[in-house]
Design a protein around this motif. Structure first.
Motif, mmCIF file in Angstrom:
data_model
loop_
_atom_site.group_PDB
_atom_site.id
_atom_site.type_symbol
_atom_site.label_atom_id
_atom_site.label_comp_id
_atom_site.label_asym_id
_atom_site.label_seq_id
_atom_site.Cartn_x
_atom_site.Cartn_y
_atom_site.Cartn_z
ATOM 1 N N PRO A 127 0.826 -1.210 0.000
ATOM 2 C CA PRO A 127 0.000 0.000 0.000
ATOM 3 C C PRO A 127 0.862 1.263 0.000
ATOM 4 C CG PRO A 127 0.177 -0.836 2.229
ATOM 5 C CD PRO A 127 0.888 -1.828 1.350
ATOM 6 N N PRO A 128 0.559 2.252 -0.833
ATOM 7 C CA PRO A 128 1.262 3.531 -0.730
ATOM 8 C C PRO A 128 0.753 4.299 0.488
ATOM 9 C CG PRO A 128 -0.437 3.668 -2.387
ATOM 10 C CD PRO A 128 -0.417 2.233 -1.930
ATOM 11 N N LEU A 129 1.589 5.127 1.064
ATOM 12 C CA LEU A 129 1.199 5.981 2.178
ATOM 13 C C LEU A 129 0.715 7.311 1.606
ATOM 14 C CD1 LEU A 129 1.104 6.612 5.235
ATOM 15 C CD2 LEU A 129 3.493 7.357 5.066
ATOM 16 N N PRO A 130 -0.580 7.637 1.734
ATOM 17 C CA PRO A 130 -1.078 8.907 1.181
ATOM 18 C C PRO A 130 -0.279 10.097 1.711
ATOM 19 C CG PRO A 130 -2.910 7.511 1.812
ATOM 20 C CD PRO A 130 -1.659 6.840 2.341
ATOM 21 N N SER A 131 0.103 10.984 0.788
ATOM 22 C CA SER A 131 0.928 12.138 1.145
ATOM 23 C C SER A 131 0.886 13.142 0.002
ATOM 24 C CB SER A 131 2.382 11.701 1.369
ATOM 25 O OG SER A 131 2.970 11.277 0.139
ATOM 26 N N LYS A 136 1.044 14.502 -5.929
ATOM 27 C CA LYS A 136 1.727 15.112 -7.072
ATOM 28 C C LYS A 136 2.037 14.061 -8.141
ATOM 29 C CE LYS A 136 5.639 18.113 -8.239
ATOM 30 N NZ LYS A 136 6.826 18.835 -7.707
ATOM 31 N N THR A 137 2.449 12.874 -7.706
ATOM 32 C CA THR A 137 2.745 11.792 -8.650
ATOM 33 C C THR A 137 1.527 11.460 -9.494
ATOM 34 O OG1 THR A 137 4.439 10.809 -7.235
ATOM 35 C CG2 THR A 137 3.375 9.352 -8.840
ATOM 36 N N PHE A 138 0.354 11.366 -8.859
ATOM 37 C CA PHE A 138 -0.832 10.959 -9.604
ATOM 38 C C PHE A 138 -1.439 12.105 -10.400
ATOM 39 C CE2 PHE A 138 -0.347 7.414 -6.697
ATOM 40 C CZ PHE A 138 -0.405 6.385 -7.619
ATOM 41 N N GLU A 139 -1.172 13.321 -10.013
ATOM 42 C CA GLU A 139 -1.537 14.448 -10.866
ATOM 43 C C GLU A 139 -0.764 14.366 -12.176
ATOM 44 O OE1 GLU A 139 -0.688 17.872 -8.519
ATOM 45 O OE2 GLU A 139 -2.603 17.834 -7.431
ATOM 46 N N GLY A 140 0.510 13.964 -12.074
ATOM 47 C CA GLY A 140 1.321 13.785 -13.277
ATOM 48 C C GLY A 140 0.809 12.667 -14.159
ATOM 49 N N GLU A 214 10.632 -5.909 -1.613
ATOM 50 C CA GLU A 214 11.967 -5.365 -1.320
ATOM 51 C C GLU A 214 12.373 -4.306 -2.336
ATOM 52 O OE1 GLU A 214 16.333 -7.314 -0.413
ATOM 53 O OE2 GLU A 214 15.261 -7.964 -2.212
ATOM 54 N N GLU A 215 11.944 -4.461 -3.604
ATOM 55 C CA GLU A 215 12.348 -3.544 -4.672
ATOM 56 C C GLU A 215 11.168 -2.715 -5.189
ATOM 57 O OE1 GLU A 215 14.442 -5.726 -7.699
ATOM 58 O OE2 GLU A 215 15.632 -6.851 -6.228
ATOM 59 N N ASP A 216 10.165 -2.528 -4.357
ATOM 60 C CA ASP A 216 8.966 -1.795 -4.771
ATOM 61 C C ASP A 216 9.247 -0.299 -4.798
ATOM 62 O OD1 ASP A 216 6.427 -0.751 -5.182
ATOM 63 O OD2 ASP A 216 5.457 -2.141 -3.809
ATOM 64 N N LYS A 217 9.164 0.297 -5.988
ATOM 65 C CA LYS A 217 9.372 1.743 -6.123
ATOM 66 C C LYS A 217 8.051 2.514 -6.025
ATOM 67 C CE LYS A 217 13.176 0.886 -9.399
ATOM 68 N NZ LYS A 217 12.810 -0.525 -9.693
ATOM 69 N N SER A 218 6.927 1.848 -6.286
ATOM 70 C CA SER A 218 5.631 2.518 -6.249
ATOM 71 C C SER A 218 5.109 2.678 -4.836
ATOM 72 C CB SER A 218 4.616 1.736 -7.096
ATOM 73 O OG SER A 218 5.034 1.659 -8.441
#
Length: 270
Positions: A127-131, A136-140, A214-218
């Motif tokens: 899960p991503p941590l909302p911030s 900004k990432t998802f606006e892009g 371990e290698e999750d960038k998202s």
């Protein structure tokens, strides 16, 4: 094809049950952004078979895959309610286990914090941590899709969001999932995730499993660790080595094993 009609629209779903046996638990699965119910097809055979014999419900969220497009702005709270509506329409009376990947992992925390009368266990897969950074990432992403369609995502995400052990076949599957999305639906979900506030993690009282790549960038490991630290109740965390963000595609065997073991513990605890 199987569809359910809930207040937010028509939803495509699948309902896998053990052969000739009553299910020992019901699991409902929420996919991530740019994905569909098909994300979980790699793990449901193991979970519906002995020794587990679980019922596994998967579905395309509103605005994703084969389900209707949203007619109003979406939110994590609305997606959590949609999951409850799916359970209601399928006549699930007992408390279920909720499994959510990526965006669905945010919904997993939301539903665990607010729907304890319907859910007895929660699994968060990357899960991503909302911030503000996530927003900004998802606006892009919205801008890129509005300008270039879903190929803007399909040309970058399959290799950019997977781990070092991923294969060209896995990349092709992820690309297909992304290209199955309607641009307006994908953008709707981007706005829902980008505009999300952190769920009330401390309010969670049920057993929770966090799985991180371990290698999750998202959904970087540091963010998963922060969510885990904030989460209340009985909890455990596992990190899968060499895995990026597309868990059930990159390492279905490990994910099925972790979910199966967690649900068995929840059953034994009841």
């Amino acid at each position: 094809m199987p569809y359910l009609t809930i207040p937010h629209g028509r939803i495509f779903y699948t309902d896998f049950q053990p052969h000739d046996l009553p299910p020992r638990a019901t699991l409902i699965f929420h996919h991530g952004l740019g994905s569909t119910h098909a994300f979980y097809r790699s793990i449901t055979p193991a979970l519906t078979s002995p020794p587990h014999n679980f019922r596994c419900i998967t579905y395309d969220t509103i605005s994703s895959g084969l389900s209707d497009l949203a007619s109003e702005p979406q939110s994590m709270q609305g997606l959590a309610q949609d999951a409850i509506e799916v359970l209601d329409e399928l006549g699930v009376k007992e408390k279920a286990i909720f499994v959510g990947h990526s965006m669905g992992g945010v919904v997993a925390s939301e539903i665990a914090a607010t729907k304890g009368d319907r859910i007895k266990g929660s699994v968060m897969l990357g899960p991503p941590l909302p911030s503000p950074t996530v927003e900004k990432t998802f606006e892009g992403r919205v801008k890129a899709v509005e300008e270039g369609g879903m190929e803007a995502m399909a040309d970058t995400i399959p290799t950019g969001a997977t781990g070092s052990k991923s294969t060209p076949l896995q990349h092709a599957f992820i690309r297909t999932l992304l290209l199955s999305q309607r641009p307006e639906g994908y953008c709707s979900m981007c706005k829902a995730l980008g505009g999300a506030s952190p769920p009330d993690y401390a309010a969670i009282k049920m057993p929770t499993l966090m799985v991180a790549g371990e290698e999750d960038k998202s959904a970087p490991l540091a963010g998963c660790e922060e969510i885990f630290k904030r989460t209340g109740g009985e909890k455990s965390m596992e990190v899968v080595k060499g895995m990026g963000h597309w868990f059930c595609i990159e390492d279905p065997e490990s994910i099925a094993k972790l979910i199966g073991a967690f649900v068995e513990k929840v059953i034994q605890g009841n």
